[in-house]
Design a protein around this motif. Structure first.
Motif, PDB file in Angstrom:
ATOM      1  N   LEU A   1      36.592  55.979  28.387  1.00 25.64           N
ATOM      2  CA  LEU A   1      35.679  54.837  28.474  1.00 25.64           C
ATOM      3  C   LEU A   1      35.497  54.150  27.127  1.00 25.64           C
ATOM      4  O   LEU A   1      35.286  52.937  27.070  1.00 25.64           O
ATOM      5  CB  LEU A   1      34.317  55.285  29.012  1.00 25.64           C
ATOM      6  N   ASP A   2      35.566  54.902  26.050  1.00 20.47           N
ATOM      7  CA  ASP A   2      35.483  54.285  24.719  1.00 20.47           C
ATOM      8  C   ASP A   2      36.655  53.338  24.493  1.00 20.47           C
ATOM      9  O   ASP A   2      36.510  52.272  23.883  1.00 20.47           O
ATOM     10  CB  ASP A   2      35.477  55.365  23.631  1.00 20.47           C
ATOM     11  N   ALA A   3      37.817  53.729  24.969  1.00 18.10           N
ATOM     12  CA  ALA A   3      39.012  52.901  24.788  1.00 18.10           C
ATOM     13  C   ALA A   3      39.057  51.736  25.772  1.00 18.10           C
ATOM     14  O   ALA A   3      39.503  50.637  25.430  1.00 18.10           O
ATOM     15  CB  ALA A   3      40.269  53.762  24.936  1.00 18.10           C
ATOM     16  N   PHE A   4      38.581  51.996  26.994  1.00 19.42           N
ATOM     17  CA  PHE A   4      38.637  50.980  28.055  1.00 19.42           C
ATOM     18  C   PHE A   4      37.281  50.933  28.755  1.00 19.42           C
ATOM     19  O   PHE A   4      37.098  51.525  29.821  1.00 19.42           O
ATOM     20  CB  PHE A   4      39.767  51.299  29.044  1.00 19.42           C
ATOM     21  N   PRO A   5      36.311  50.242  28.156  1.00 18.96           N
ATOM     22  CA  PRO A   5      34.924  50.262  28.658  1.00 18.96           C
ATOM     23  C   PRO A   5      34.767  49.611  30.026  1.00 18.96           C
ATOM     24  O   PRO A   5      35.567  48.762  30.433  1.00 18.96           O
ATOM     25  CB  PRO A   5      34.159  49.484  27.583  1.00 18.96           C
ATOM     26  N   ARG A   6      33.711  50.035  30.731  1.00 22.57           N
ATOM     27  CA  ARG A   6      33.460  49.520  32.076  1.00 22.57           C
ATOM     28  C   ARG A   6      32.834  48.119  32.039  1.00 22.57           C
ATOM     29  O   ARG A   6      33.155  47.280  32.879  1.00 22.57           O
ATOM     30  CB  ARG A   6      32.575  50.499  32.843  1.00 22.57           C
ATOM     31  N   ASN A   7      31.922  47.866  31.125  1.00 23.72           N
ATOM     32  CA  ASN A   7      31.384  46.504  30.961  1.00 23.72           C
ATOM     33  C   ASN A   7      30.929  45.873  32.278  1.00 23.72           C
ATOM     34  O   ASN A   7      31.456  44.862  32.739  1.00 23.72           O
ATOM     35  CB  ASN A   7      32.419  45.589  30.296  1.00 23.72           C
ATOM     36  N   ASP A   8      29.924  46.490  32.915  1.00 22.31           N
ATOM     37  CA  ASP A   8      29.380  45.981  34.188  1.00 22.31           C
ATOM     38  C   ASP A   8      30.433  45.940  35.289  1.00 22.31           C
ATOM     39  O   ASP A   8      30.430  45.043  36.146  1.00 22.31           O
ATOM     40  CB  ASP A   8      28.775  44.580  33.999  1.00 22.31           C
ATOM     41  N   PHE A   9      31.307  46.922  35.300  1.00 23.50           N
ATOM     42  CA  PHE A   9      32.381  46.951  36.289  1.00 23.50           C
ATOM     43  C   PHE A   9      31.837  46.912  37.713  1.00 23.50           C
ATOM     44  O   PHE A   9      32.374  46.204  38.579  1.00 23.50           O
ATOM     45  CB  PHE A   9      33.228  48.206  36.084  1.00 23.50           C
ATOM     46  N   LYS A  10      30.769  47.664  37.979  1.00 21.07           N
ATOM     47  CA  LYS A  10      30.211  47.695  39.330  1.00 21.07           C
ATOM     48  C   LYS A  10      29.865  46.295  39.826  1.00 21.07           C
ATOM     49  O   LYS A  10      30.078  45.970  40.997  1.00 21.07           O
ATOM     50  CB  LYS A  10      28.945  48.557  39.376  1.00 21.07           C
TER      51      LYS A  10
END
Length: 212
Positions: free
Chosen positions: A153-162
């Motif tokens: 997740l640090d490398a590829f963050p979710r950023n409000d993915f939901k």
């Protein structure tokens, strides 16, 4: 490209780099981060369960699995999963790979939203399915090592993915809601259009042209 994340190597062949370039060019940060997380999640499941697989094929499958949501690869009448699978086939055929290899990637992408089938096929198909399931719906969340999960997740963050992924799905197939008949993406149409009614399987049987 990062060489390794959470103890999982990133495929660095020319094919893998070219696949990444296509997603970068035609996708967005939402799809880029999601698709990469799916790869690392799937690869970690493979390590955990000692599943033999071809990382390069899993990587390409992950990068292309949602490419059907992009304007470049979106069709007027096919399921978005098939659009992504067709894009992968077209891409892989330029490398003169064996047809069974191309078909494996096609199946992985086309079936990634088909529970009850994908998890019983070849490793790459099942691993993509499980990676998608974890990232989108939290399937098998507790099975995944928290330390590795956080590193990914640090490398590829979710950023409000939901909040962002459901509208992204809808934007792709709101003009072709009939393609969601018989699959879970019908729930996306109903999320935005509660009154929408797709075909009904029982009605299809009862109103078929057979005489009896």
């Amino acid at each position: 490209m990062v060489n390794e994340i959470a103890g999982i190597k990133t495929p660095d062949s020319q094919l893998a780099k070219d696949a990444a370039d296509i997603l970068r060019e035609h996708g967005n940060d939402l799809l880029w981060n999601h698709s990469n997380r799916v790869y690392y999640f799937g690869a970690e499941f493979a390590q955990k369960e000692n599943q033999k697989h071809e990382p390069e094929l899993l990587y390409v499958s992950a990068l292309f699995h949602d490419l059907g949501l992009t304007e470049k690869y979106m069709s007027d009448d096919l399921r978005f999963e098939v659009d992504g699978a067709n894009a992968a086939r077209q891409f892989l055929e330029t490398y003169d790979l064996p047809e069974n290899t191309v078909q494996l990637v096609w199946d992985a992408i086309a079936l990634h939203t088909t529970p009850g089938v994908a998890e019983h096929k070849q490793a790459e198909v099942a691993l993509l399915f499980h990676g998608v399931g974890l990232d989108v719906m939290g399937d098998r969340f507790e099975e995944f090592p928290a330390e590795k999960r956080n590193e990914i997740l640090d490398a590829f963050p979710r950023n409000d993915f939901k909040q962002e992924i459901i509208p992204a799905f809808y934007e792709d197939f709101k003009h072709k809601p009939e393609t969601t008949f018989g699959n879970m993406k019908e729930d996306v149409i109903k999320h935005f259009r509660p009154d929408y009614e797709n075909n009904n399987f029982c009605q299809c049987i009862l109103h078929s042209p057979w005489s009896e």
